[in-house]
Design a protein around this motif. Structure first.
Motif, PDB file in Angstrom:
ATOM      1  N   CYS A 153     -10.649   4.714  -6.798  1.00 51.18           N
ATOM      2  CA  CYS A 153     -10.147   3.654  -7.673  1.00 51.18           C
ATOM      3  C   CYS A 153     -11.304   2.845  -8.247  1.00 51.18           C
ATOM      4  O   CYS A 153     -12.167   2.372  -7.514  1.00 51.18           O
TER       5      CYS A 153
ATOM      6  N   VAL B  56      -5.329  -5.898  -9.231  1.00 46.10           N
ATOM      7  CA  VAL B  56      -5.568  -4.563  -8.668  1.00 46.10           C
ATOM      8  C   VAL B  56      -6.020  -3.623  -9.777  1.00 46.10           C
ATOM      9  O   VAL B  56      -6.361  -4.065 -10.867  1.00 46.10           O
ATOM     10  N   GLY B  57      -6.012  -2.335  -9.500  1.00 48.11           N
ATOM     11  CA  GLY B  57      -6.582  -1.389 -10.455  1.00 48.11           C
ATOM     12  C   GLY B  57      -5.568  -0.737 -11.370  1.00 48.11           C
ATOM     13  O   GLY B  57      -5.470   0.490 -11.398  1.00 48.11           O
TER      14      GLY B  57
ATOM     15  N   LEU C 215      -6.076  -7.002  -3.732  1.00 45.41           N
ATOM     16  CA  LEU C 215      -5.202  -6.436  -2.697  1.00 45.41           C
ATOM     17  C   LEU C 215      -6.056  -5.890  -1.552  1.00 45.41           C
ATOM     18  O   LEU C 215      -5.803  -6.165  -0.376  1.00 45.41           O
TER      19      LEU C 215
ATOM     20  N   PHE D  68       0.820  -1.219   0.000  1.00 50.14           N
ATOM     21  CA  PHE D  68       0.000   0.000   0.000  1.00 50.14           C
ATOM     22  C   PHE D  68       0.854   1.269   0.000  1.00 50.14           C
ATOM     23  O   PHE D  68       0.550   2.219  -0.709  1.00 50.14           O
TER      24      PHE D  68
ATOM     25  N   HIS E 212      -2.355   4.081  -3.372  1.00 49.33           N
ATOM     26  CA  HIS E 212      -3.634   3.369  -3.318  1.00 49.33           C
ATOM     27  C   HIS E 212      -4.686   4.217  -2.615  1.00 49.33           C
ATOM     28  O   HIS E 212      -4.776   4.219  -1.394  1.00 49.33           O
ATOM     29  N   PHE E 213      -5.420   4.965  -3.416  1.00 51.39           N
ATOM     30  CA  PHE E 213      -6.519   5.756  -2.865  1.00 51.39           C
ATOM     31  C   PHE E 213      -7.814   5.063  -3.262  1.00 51.39           C
ATOM     32  O   PHE E 213      -8.446   5.406  -4.260  1.00 51.39           O
ATOM     33  N   CYS E 214      -8.178   4.076  -2.478  1.00 47.05           N
ATOM     34  CA  CYS E 214      -9.318   3.223  -2.841  1.00 47.05           C
ATOM     35  C   CYS E 214     -10.578   3.999  -3.219  1.00 47.05           C
ATOM     36  O   CYS E 214     -11.243   3.633  -4.188  1.00 47.05           O
TER      37      CYS E 214
ATOM     38  N   CYS F 109     -11.075  -5.564  -5.986  1.00 47.23           N
ATOM     39  CA  CYS F 109      -9.609  -5.610  -5.940  1.00 47.23           C
ATOM     40  C   CYS F 109      -9.133  -6.659  -4.945  1.00 47.23           C
ATOM     41  O   CYS F 109      -9.570  -6.702  -3.792  1.00 47.23           O
TER      42      CYS F 109
ATOM     43  N   SER G 255     -11.960  -0.616  -6.804  1.00 46.80           N
ATOM     44  CA  SER G 255     -12.388  -0.788  -5.419  1.00 46.80           C
ATOM     45  C   SER G 255     -13.615  -1.689  -5.350  1.00 46.80           C
ATOM     46  O   SER G 255     -14.566  -1.522  -6.103  1.00 46.80           O
TER      47      SER G 255
ATOM     48  N   ARG H  23      -0.914   1.766  -8.986  1.00 48.15           N
ATOM     49  CA  ARG H  23      -1.421   0.672  -8.156  1.00 48.15           C
ATOM     50  C   ARG H  23      -0.760  -0.657  -8.454  1.00 48.15           C
ATOM     51  O   ARG H  23      -1.176  -1.691  -7.963  1.00 48.15           O
TER      52      ARG H  23
HETATM   53  S1  SF4 Z   1      -5.849  -1.142  -6.535  1.00 51.68           S
HETATM   54 FE1  SF4 Z   1      -7.064  -1.961  -4.863  1.00 51.68          FE
HETATM   55  S2  SF4 Z   1      -5.973  -1.345  -3.047  1.00 51.68           S
HETATM   56 FE2  SF4 Z   1      -5.219  -0.097  -4.715  1.00 51.68          FE
HETATM   57  S3  SF4 Z   1      -6.464   1.756  -4.702  1.00 51.68           S
HETATM   58 FE3  SF4 Z   1      -7.464   0.319  -6.077  1.00 51.68          FE
HETATM   59  S4  SF4 Z   1      -8.918  -0.754  -4.791  1.00 51.68           S
HETATM   60 FE4  SF4 Z   1      -7.502   0.233  -3.432  1.00 51.68          FE
END
Ligand code: SF4
Ligand SMILES: Cc1cc2nc3c(=O)[nH]c(=O)nc-3n(C[C@H](O)[C@H](O)[C@H](O)COP(=O)(O)O)c2cc1C
Ligand code: SF4
Ligand code: SF4
Ligand code: FES
Ligand code: FES
Lengths: 237, 179, 593
Positions: free
Chosen positions: A100, A201-202, A108, A90, A95-97, A106, A103, A144
């Motif tokens: 994102c 992830v995103g 992670l 993180f 990582h600003f969920c 994801c 979210s 991310r």
């Molecule tokens: S990739 Fe996952 S952990 Fe990272 S910001 Fe997006 S939702 Fe959050």
């Protein structure tokens, strides 16, 4: 006679050539993991799946199961270490969920929920990683990327394309795409690629699809990561 | 109840969303005030922070004033809690972090679409912005974290009631969310 | 066409390496030696000729410190940044050079002529401070030498025309024993014993690997010999990246033939036809000498076809390009295959699945040399030298605060104190044995022995006098690990960077007991969760210095409680500059509370 090993005190059967993680998941036993995917060759980089094998730490996604080995996974010590690794991921990226698109879907994030993470603990690196919005249908948000290499493996081993690759070393490690301009639009990447759908992830995001599914109905609103992994095993996606 | 817990709250670089969510505990508020007494918070008119048992802070650190308020809270509150995404990792405001502050100020005050008259405000009354937005735990010790953007009313309620009951507040999977 | 220019120098290189993608490292190195950096058009050409995707070539090139994807000037200067270089004043010399050449460290000069930066230890610790110019070593830096280098750069004198005296590297042999003294070795006589006999002598000798891990050499050779498969490989690990280690450099200078003979012996025993020596990029200046030695050996019929009966064997030299991790045997193999130097998952081990997934022996330079001694004089003779558990001798590379830095060969069992006396250490308070990943030995332990059963070592022996700050030593080592982490696994990639930042925080006077605790916790995670030896040992210098030099840390925990992660007042500097303010409210006090 099938062979077995002990996982947290109960027997888990395995076939020759199976890793600890493969056998455990098949038996419905969850071990947290991020860079493992049932359809790809083991990689072993995230280390979330670390267990203790006969008293010593080992990545369960790469260690082959052997008869009678004693494996510990659900211990306070290991879960604390897994939490620390998750927190490292993180703070390494941005990582600003809340903003994102991934979210709720994801892995992670879902893994962090599973481990009870309430904050990233460490000091944030806040790296500067510009996006690549060049492609008409896809956006790459490198902020991310957890360097799991699933997209690299998918593109290379399944799509036969090598659209993605890892570059740099240490903390400067980063994802690159296969074009002289460095832009996704100049590669032969396409929606039908396996690599377009494996990012846990995103990072690799389909354009114009963000936030379609309302909060409450997304993958991990309905399932825990453990339940998701269980269902993924049978599924051919 | 004689021994009411003294609670203070503040918004730093946040959107007040977490406070709004707090209010969303609705009628449970009546139950809550049986056990707590509010000190400085946007919900009361108290301007000066007294000695408190619990401080709840929403929002990250964007400028010098944020830092001063946070430090004051740390000094006066026995237990300090980071509430919400912005307090925990900088949140939305921290998305300016990759851009140098000079570029941002230039763009806003001196650029084409500038809003001030070709001047970056330099009134000593105004707090100066930090070069990056930081989460609270990078500046003071934080005792608990209550994630969410905002944390749901249920999460806030559970957290507070657990704490009031003298237990370690642990949010179950239904209440643990980062968005 | 611009590509024409690149194809002109690339074509002969490609031809030399058979347009074989597994030679990518060598191709990139030679390409860069021609053009100064790897031009995007050159990469185009290589992609096409080698049939490789761009991601692969850029991925490899960007992994190694000595490959450049952007112009770095006609002169690319890298100062060795080991703690021993620093102790001899390298930082001031670097600053002097930057000032003279009008440039900023790490950046290309405005006229695109030169760049100056730092690099990890270049293995010249006994004659530092040292630097590399276009990967060629210059030692014994002084202000005068730095000034003359600047003049040569300014006048754009081609590197080949620089005075050869600048590039002199000394051997500094201070103590010789069986290995360094041995003169004549008859490879053919040794081979005539037959592979089984050589192997059983090797077993009798109890020879253990000299590269650090100390694995029994005979067992390794035997396992490889017995592994299924038709082709096998012998690899000599001459990556010598552990800071403070330079004994392989001297062995390759003075005893290259013996090293190669050891490889031939191994090839004979395991049934291999091909050996490869992986030479660290920092030792580029040795390449010509090594190639010539090989050529002489071919002429003497010690290499090539039918060396003895139908035994064919030849050796190639592969150069690394600035990556400590490539000393780790599986990362080394990846690099030999033309890939990023990422350590493999182990098991399987190289003896069964090594180079090109075939059975492979990887041994250190010194191990191969020692094997020739065993073959010449017998295992029993060898086993009686040293201690019971550590047979034979060990070559130490001594540097730091002593009057006689250099190469010392001792039978195993020598105490730290004896070595300190022999090298005339100057009021030593500690010795870093076996480099940053080894052990920090404090005064109270000077009677401990250099041996596998006590203090095992790959060779480094860095002496620290009583004036030295052992916290700073540990901090330098932590920076080394963070810089060299390959980035593959989370704990080491992020953990070493976090550890580096915390050590810097203490260094900058912002540390508290809280940070100290954090450091301890990170050490635990690195040790238990990392993928390879680099991550496992990255915390060693910190753990050791905490255990043995605690006051050096106490001194830096200035604050009793939590302190901010960054300098708050400094974080307002940009805003102060933009607003022109400097009133009281435009500042924030440091660690309050
Ligand atoms: S990739 Fe996952 S952990 Fe990272 S910001 Fe997006 S939702 Fe959050
Ligand atoms: C990070 C790391 C760096 C290493 N560097 C070297 C090296 O520079 N030279 C070396 O011989 N061995 C090095 N090793 C050890 C090798 O992996 C391997 O054990 C050794 O080459 C085997 O040879 P030996 O049995 O003769 O010692 C390193 C190991 C690690 C984990
Ligand atoms: S882009 Fe996604 S799939 Fe690819 S390496 Fe990064 S995190 Fe993994
Ligand atoms: S421990 Fe460090 S060097 Fe080793 S694989 Fe992990 S990141 Fe790479
Ligand atoms: S899942 Fe095993 S290391 Fe990532
Ligand atoms: S203000 Fe509450 S999450 Fe941002």
């Amino acid at each position: 006679m099938t062979e077995t090993f002990r996982l947290d005190g109960t027997d888990v059967p395995f076939e020759a050539g199976e890793t600890i993680l493969q056998a455990a998941l098949k038996a419905g036993r969850f071990i947290p993991h991020l860079c493992h995917h049932p359809e790809f060759r083991p990689h072993g980089s995230c280390k979330l799946c670390t267990v203790k094998v006969d008293g010593r730490q080992a990545a369960s996604c790469t260690r082959l199961a052997t008869s009678g080995m004693k494996v510990e996974s659900e211990t306070e010590e290991l879960n604390a270490e897994r939490l620390a690794l998750t927190q490292m991921l993180f703070v390494e990226g941005n990582h600003f969920c809340p903003s994102c698109e991934k979210s709720g879907d994801c892995q992670l994030q879902a893994t962090a929920y599973h481990l009870g993470m309430t904050n990233a603990h460490y000091d944030h690196f806040f790296p500067n990683r510009p996006l690549d919005a060049s492609h008409p249908d896809f956006l790459l948000d490198f902020n991310r990327c957890i360097l799991c290499s699933l997209c690299v493996r998918a593109s290379r081993d399944i799509d036969n394309k090598n659209v993605f690759g890892l570059a740099g070393r240490g903390m400067a490690s980063h994802l690159i795409v296969n074009s002289k301009s460095g832009k996704l639009v100049d590669t032969d990447f396409s929606v039908s690629d396996k690599a377009a759908h494996v990012c846990p992830v995103g990072v690799i995001l389909r354009k114009r699809q963000g936030f379609f599914i309302p909060i409450g109905s997304r993958t991990f609103d309905k399932k825990t990561i453990k339940e998701y992994v269980d269902t993924r095993l049978g599924e051919e996606d | 109840m004689d021994n009411k817990l003294k609670v203070a709250t503040a918004t730093l670089a946040g959107c007040f969303g977490c406070h709004m969510s707090f209010l969303d505990i609705d009628e449970r508020f009546f139950e809550l005030v049986k056990h707590v007494e509010f000190d400085r918070t946007p919900l009361t008119d108290i301007k000066v922070l007294g000695e408190c048992d619990l401080g709840l802070i929403e929002g990250g650190l964007c400028n010098s004033e944020n830092v001063e308020v946070l430090r004051q809270f740390r000094r006066q509150c026995r237990i300090l809690v980071s509430v919400g995404a912005c307090a925990i990792n900088g949140g939305l405001p921290a998305q300016r972090n990759p851009i140098p502050l000079s570029v941002i100020l230039d763009e806003i005050y001196l650029g084409e679409a500038g809003i001030a008259h070709g001047l970056i405000p330099n009134d000593p009354e105004l707090p100066l912005p930090l070069d990056k937005v930081h989460p609270l735990h990078e500046v003071v010790k934080i005792d608990y974290f209550l994630p969410g953007c905002p944390p749901s009313a249920d999460a806030i309620w559970t957290f507070l009631t657990e704490l009031l009951a003298g237990r370690e507040p642990v949010l179950g999977t239904e209440l643990l969310h980062y968005d | 066409m611009r590509t024409d220019h690149h194809s002109a120098y690339l074509s002969p290189i490609l031809e030399k390496y058979g347009e074989n993608a597994s030679n990518l490292m060598q191709i990139l190195r030679e390409a860069q030696e021609c053009h100064g950096y790897l031009h995007p058009d050159a990469i185009d050409f290589l992609c096409e000729k080698l049939g490789l995707p761009r991601t692969k070539i850029v991925g490899v090139a960007s992994f190694y410190s000595f490959f450049y994807l952007e112009p770095r000037g006609q002169y690319r200067i890298l100062f060795s940044d080991n703690i021993t270089d620093r102790m001899m004043g390298s930082e001031l010399l670097l600053a002097r050079m930057c000032k003279t050449l009008w440039l900023e460290k790490g950046k290309l000069s405005e006229d695109a002529l030169v760049s100056v930066d730092t690099t990890s230890c270049t293995g010249m610790c006994d004659q530092g401070p040292a630097l590399l110019v276009n990967n060629f070593a210059i030692t014994h830096l002084t202000e005068a030498r730095v000034d003359s280098i600047c003049a040569l750069v300014r006048e754009q004198v081609p590197l080949e025309e620089w005075p050869s005296e600048l590039f002199e590297v000394k051997d500094n042999i201070r103590r010789s024993d069986i290995l360094l003294l041995e003169e004549d070795f008859s490879l053919r006589a040794a081979l005539r014993q037959g592979p089984e006999a050589i192997l059983s002598e090797l077993k009798l000798s109890n020879l253990r690997g000299r590269g650090g891990a100390g694995f029994a050499t005979a067992l390794k050779w035997e396992a490889c010999r017995n592994a299924a498969g038709s082709e096998r490989y012998v690899i000599c690990n001459a990556d010598e990246g552990e800071p403070g280690t330079f004994k392989d450099r001297v062995l390759l200078t003075l005893h290259a033939k013996k090293v190669f003979e050891g490889m031939i012996l191994c090839g004979f025993v395991i049934g291999s036809k091909k050996g490869m020596l992986y030479l660290r990029g920092e030792y580029r200046y040795l390449l010509g000498h090594l190639e010539k030695t090989l050529q002489d050996m071919r002429q003497a019929h010690l290499l090539g076809n039918a060396i003895l009966g139908d035994f064919d064997f030849d050796i190639e030299i592969h150069m690394g390009a600035g990556a400590y991790i490539c000393g780790e045997e599986s990362a080394l193999i990846e690099s030999l295959e033309g890939k990023r130097g990422t350590p493999r998952n182990r098991p399987p081990f190289p003896v069964t699945n090594g180079y090109l997934d075939r059975p492979t022996v990887v041994n250190n330079v010194e191990t191969f040399c020692a094997a020739t001694l065993v073959a010449a004089h017998g295992g029993k003779w060898y086993s009686e030298i040293g201690t019971q558990k550590s047979s034979g001798t060990k070559i130490l590379s001594v540097s730091g605060d002593c009057e006689r830095p250099g190469i010392y060969e001792y039978p195993f069992g020598v105490t730290v104190r004896e070595v300190l006396q022999d090298c005339r250490a100057i009021s030593p308070q500690a010795v870093q044995v076996s480099g940053p990943s080894g052990v920090m030995v404090a005064q109270a332990e000077f009677d401990r022995k250099i041996a596998f059963e006590d203090i095992p070592t790959a060779g480094a022996f860095m002496v620290f006098g009583k004036e030295r700050d052992m916290f700073e030593v540990a901090r330098n080592f932590v920076h080394f690990f963070a810089h060299e982490s390959c980035g593959f696994c989370t704990p080491c990639r992020v953990g070493t960077a976090l550890l580096r930042n915390l050590m810097d925080k203490l260094h900058n006077g912002h540390g508290s007991a809280y940070d100290f605790e954090e450091i301890r916790k990170l050490n635990g995670i690195l040790q238990s969760m990392s993928h390879c030896g680099l991550g496992h040992s990255a915390c060693n210098p910190v753990l050791d210095s905490i255990a043995k030099f605690r006051p050096a840390y106490e001194k830096r925990m200035l604050h009793h409680e939590f302190t901010p992660a960054f300098d708050l007042d400094q974080a307002l500097q940009a805003a102060r500059q933009m607003t022109g303010r400097d009133d009281r409210a435009a500042h924030l006090a440091k660690g309050e509370q």
